[in-house]
Design a protein around this motif. Sequence first.
Motif, PDB file in Angstrom:
ATOM      1  N   LEU A  15       0.844  -1.188   0.000  1.00 40.19           N
ATOM      2  CA  LEU A  15       0.000   0.000   0.000  1.00 40.19           C
ATOM      3  C   LEU A  15       0.879   1.237   0.000  1.00 40.19           C
ATOM      4  N   ASP A  16       0.458   2.223  -0.769  1.00 41.49           N
ATOM      5  CA  ASP A  16       1.176   3.494  -0.840  1.00 41.49           C
ATOM      6  C   ASP A  16       0.432   4.523   0.002  1.00 41.49           C
ATOM      7  N   PRO A  17       1.023   4.990   1.095  1.00 42.72           N
ATOM      8  CA  PRO A  17       0.326   5.977   1.935  1.00 42.72           C
ATOM      9  C   PRO A  17       0.029   7.276   1.211  1.00 42.72           C
ATOM     10  N   ALA A  18       0.762   7.548   0.128  1.00 45.36           N
ATOM     11  CA  ALA A  18       0.547   8.795  -0.601  1.00 45.36           C
ATOM     12  C   ALA A  18      -0.698   8.744  -1.474  1.00 45.36           C
ATOM     13  N   ASP A  19      -1.238   7.553  -1.716  1.00 43.41           N
ATOM     14  CA  ASP A  19      -2.450   7.423  -2.523  1.00 43.41           C
ATOM     15  C   ASP A  19      -3.643   7.805  -1.658  1.00 43.41           C
ATOM     16  N   ALA A  20      -4.466   8.712  -2.144  1.00 44.78           N
ATOM     17  CA  ALA A  20      -5.607   9.200  -1.359  1.00 44.78           C
ATOM     18  C   ALA A  20      -6.550   8.076  -0.964  1.00 44.78           C
ATOM     19  N   LYS A  21      -6.589   7.017  -1.745  1.00 46.81           N
ATOM     20  CA  LYS A  21      -7.488   5.905  -1.432  1.00 46.81           C
ATOM     21  C   LYS A  21      -6.979   5.071  -0.265  1.00 46.81           C
ATOM     22  N   ASN A  22      -5.713   5.240   0.096  1.00 44.07           N
ATOM     23  CA  ASN A  22      -5.149   4.537   1.245  1.00 44.07           C
ATOM     24  C   ASN A  22      -4.973   5.433   2.464  1.00 44.07           C
ATOM     25  N   ALA A  23      -5.021   6.735   2.251  1.00 41.26           N
ATOM     26  CA  ALA A  23      -4.744   7.678   3.338  1.00 41.26           C
ATOM     27  C   ALA A  23      -5.737   7.541   4.484  1.00 41.26           C
ATOM     28  N   VAL A  24      -6.903   6.967   4.237  1.00 39.14           N
ATOM     29  CA  VAL A  24      -7.915   6.806   5.271  1.00 39.14           C
ATOM     30  C   VAL A  24      -7.530   5.723   6.273  1.00 39.14           C
ATOM     31  N   VAL A  25      -6.539   4.899   5.965  1.00 34.61           N
ATOM     32  CA  VAL A  25      -6.098   3.837   6.866  1.00 34.61           C
ATOM     33  C   VAL A  25      -5.348   4.444   8.054  1.00 34.61           C
ATOM     34  N   THR A  26      -5.863   4.245   9.245  1.00 32.40           N
ATOM     35  CA  THR A  26      -5.224   4.780  10.447  1.00 32.40           C
ATOM     36  C   THR A  26      -3.820   4.210  10.616  1.00 32.40           C
ATOM     37  N   ASP A  27      -2.861   5.087  10.883  1.00 29.83           N
ATOM     38  CA  ASP A  27      -1.463   4.727  11.170  1.00 29.83           C
ATOM     39  C   ASP A  27      -0.741   4.113   9.981  1.00 29.83           C
ATOM     40  N   ILE A  28      -1.244   4.296   8.762  1.00 29.07           N
ATOM     41  CA  ILE A  28      -0.586   3.665   7.624  1.00 29.07           C
ATOM     42  C   ILE A  28       0.860   4.120   7.498  1.00 29.07           C
ATOM     43  N   ALA A  29       1.134   5.385   7.792  1.00 30.01           N
ATOM     44  CA  ALA A  29       2.505   5.885   7.681  1.00 30.01           C
ATOM     45  C   ALA A  29       3.414   5.317   8.764  1.00 30.01           C
ATOM     46  N   LEU A  30       2.819   4.740   9.822  1.00 31.88           N
ATOM     47  CA  LEU A  30       3.617   4.162  10.902  1.00 31.88           C
ATOM     48  C   LEU A  30       3.869   2.673  10.691  1.00 31.88           C
ATOM     49  N   GLY A  31       3.465   2.164   9.522  1.00 29.77           N
ATOM     50  CA  GLY A  31       3.660   0.742   9.253  1.00 29.77           C
ATOM     51  C   GLY A  31       4.445   0.477   7.985  1.00 29.77           C
ATOM     52  N   VAL A  32       5.114   1.497   7.463  1.00 22.34           N
ATOM     53  CA  VAL A  32       5.779   1.344   6.168  1.00 22.34           C
ATOM     54  C   VAL A  32       7.179   0.768   6.328  1.00 22.34           C
ATOM     55  N   SER A  33       7.659   0.182   5.230  1.00 23.74           N
ATOM     56  CA  SER A  33       9.034  -0.293   5.144  1.00 23.74           C
ATOM     57  C   SER A  33       9.946   0.868   4.758  1.00 23.74           C
ATOM     58  N   ALA A  34      11.231   0.563   4.568  1.00 19.51           N
ATOM     59  CA  ALA A  34      12.209   1.612   4.275  1.00 19.51           C
ATOM     60  C   ALA A  34      11.891   2.352   2.986  1.00 19.51           C
ATOM     61  N   ASP A  35      11.200   1.680   2.046  1.00 20.98           N
ATOM     62  CA  ASP A  35      10.880   2.330   0.768  1.00 20.98           C
ATOM     63  C   ASP A  35       9.585   3.121   0.816  1.00 20.98           C
ATOM     64  N   GLY A  36       8.961   3.229   2.010  1.00 19.76           N
ATOM     65  CA  GLY A  36       7.751   4.024   2.142  1.00 19.76           C
ATOM     66  C   GLY A  36       6.470   3.290   1.824  1.00 19.76           C
ATOM     67  N   LYS A  37       6.504   1.985   1.601  1.00 18.64           N
ATOM     68  CA  LYS A  37       5.307   1.202   1.314  1.00 18.64           C
ATOM     69  C   LYS A  37       4.969   0.291   2.490  1.00 18.64           C
ATOM     70  N   LEU A  38       3.703   0.127   2.746  1.00 21.28           N
ATOM     71  CA  LEU A  38       3.255  -0.828   3.750  1.00 21.28           C
ATOM     72  C   LEU A  38       2.968  -2.151   3.060  1.00 21.28           C
ATOM     73  N   ARG A  39       3.484  -3.230   3.617  1.00 22.26           N
ATOM     74  CA  ARG A  39       3.306  -4.540   2.992  1.00 22.26           C
ATOM     75  C   ARG A  39       2.441  -5.453   3.852  1.00 22.26           C
ATOM     76  N   TYR A  40       1.692  -6.326   3.189  1.00 21.11           N
ATOM     77  CA  TYR A  40       0.784  -7.232   3.867  1.00 21.11           C
ATOM     78  C   TYR A  40       0.829  -8.601   3.218  1.00 21.11           C
TER      79      TYR A  40
END
Length: 706
Positions: free
Chosen positions: A58-83
Amino acid sequence: MVRTRRPAALAALLLGTALGLAVPAQARVTRIVIDARTTVTGQALAYEQIRGRAFGELDPADAKNAVVTDIALGVSADGKLRYEVPFSLTKPVDLSAASGFLWHDVPNRGGNVALGVVERGLGDIGLVSGWQADNAGSTVIPADRATGTNFWAAVPMARQGGQLVTGKVLGRIINQSGVASQPLVVSRASSPIPYLPASLDTTQATLTIIDKETVDGKVTVGGTVPSGDWAFARCDAANPFPGTPIDIDPAKLPSNLPVHVCVKGGFQAGKLYQVVYTGTNAYVLGAGLAAFRDVGSFFRYAQADDAGTPNPIASAVKGSAVRGVSQSGNMIRQLIYLGMNQDEANRRVYDGAWPQIAGRRVSANSRFALPDGTLELYQMGSEGAQWWVDWADTARGLPTRGIFTRCSASNTCPKVFEHFGSSEVYALKMTTEWVGTGADVDIPVTRNVRRYYVGSTTHGGGGGGFVHLPATTTGASCPGNNYGRGTLLANPVPLTQLINVLRLAMRDWVLQDKAPPPSRYPTLIGGTLVEPTQAAMGFPSGVPGIPASTFLPENFVWPVFDYDWGSGFNHADATGVPTQVPPTIKKVIPMRVPKVDADGNELGGVPTVLTMAPLGTYLGWNIGAAGFFAGQVCNYVGGYVPFARTRAERQQTGDPRPSLEERYVNHAGYVAAVREAARKAFEQGFLLAADRDSLVQAAEDSTVLK
């Protein structure tokens, strides 16, 4: 903010989709792994089931993902959150024989959902994938992921500066007694609170004894347990207080769950113990919702993953619907509300949505949320808009919104079926969806929503059949956090026949645009939705086992509470960080309930044979038999009070309801009543012909008035 598509971009996208071309890279499912293939039997067409796992980002910069609480606190070194999530596909072996319809089923608390034999007989495809990311109960991630049978979502925990974030967590222990330690659970023993204490120091936590809680939110505090008289520990008669401290190492989750509390001298029966502590391991729960969206999109649209692994159902889907029951239905409503029926390539993920017995939005996108919650006191789920269209929430002072607000802006709203039973009214706070927080006007539904209410039913429906006096005389078991049993028998009125109708109707609506049956539910304007008092409902007095005290506000109908979770929480979206735990109750929102007939059976809903040819009074509520909840609505379970067989029997008890013999005379008369009821339900479009005939046969085979 939701992205809109320019006409040229939209045309290019539609052309690419029509040609089966790959969509440009987005944050999405990037890889799938196939772990097993098995044969599925029971239908004429050859079927197989594919079990695997999907990996995505998930890309926190995408407006469709920005609604996810704490998404920026779960990213890897490249700025993406993985699941990572498991999935299961049930499909015809020969895809050329497939119908083109995809059902994406939402697991309830991590459990499996099997594609039914009816769907397989039609050539449909079934997809199940994980979404619940709190790693507790059935959502636990197995040590050997390739052989696990449950469905979960592996997402990161929120971290700041490399350290796990912390915050207040509330747990409740109810109706327990003795010296043994007790676990902190959300709604039942199989649903532990998934958050570990940050410290074993009980001076940093509080344990309060509650003597009484009324249904309308009045709390009587019995005192606070001194910090030296309790511990986060396991203890029993052989290992008394202070017991063995629990392991609070987050690296050992979930083997060190549930969290146990040990009290010096033991727990007092009939009391509630409420613990507030500083928790750790806050999962980025909303990422599980986004992962579910991405998996649905991948199997509908993609040809292959980034490594070239083929999509097993590529190009086979012509239409799709997402469906879920209870907690899973609440998840669907939250998914749509958050705008997640739009994928990251701006396409509609699901053409249809079918949330069943679900009248709220699941709590799965705030820090330390509890997806397993069932709306017991201080549990989230009724925050913000529960209705479909934009509507003012004047009582709570929240913005004018609806579940469709975001998807309407992107033209990605699905066609929706929602069906409810009576227990959702009395314990799961559902009618706010119909009349808003003002409870004074019927909120309209849009033309792509159909609402069906099955009156006088328990949560999930009963087992059906035509049995006047069941073999057991034990009251129904009440679900939730140790509620015990109800005083009334279990309610047998089923939802099965309506589900059989809607299953086919959803396919026809999506694939052929064939209109389904019209909505049918109680309304204020129709006079079938009223205040929750015995007088307004028209509920008869003197029904055996139902005292007048049942209908008092402190016992009857769980209301929506206007909670204040603190300034860090978005009360409209149910996102963000709750800082006030437990919350204060600012206001009790008025509720409405269906009016009933002279027997106490509800009016205004979908026609059902058992309530049109009744053997008793069928209730969406029951009464707590003993303990902390004695005399109150016994959570979300229904009840049944049989009619007397003869006039003489009912006169002995003062029962105001006519007896079976007074109604039907004899067995043949009862069968005739069932036959007429089945005819009406069939002609109104709420009963299949096969079900009509089988119900009449079942009535003939019954022992009613024989």
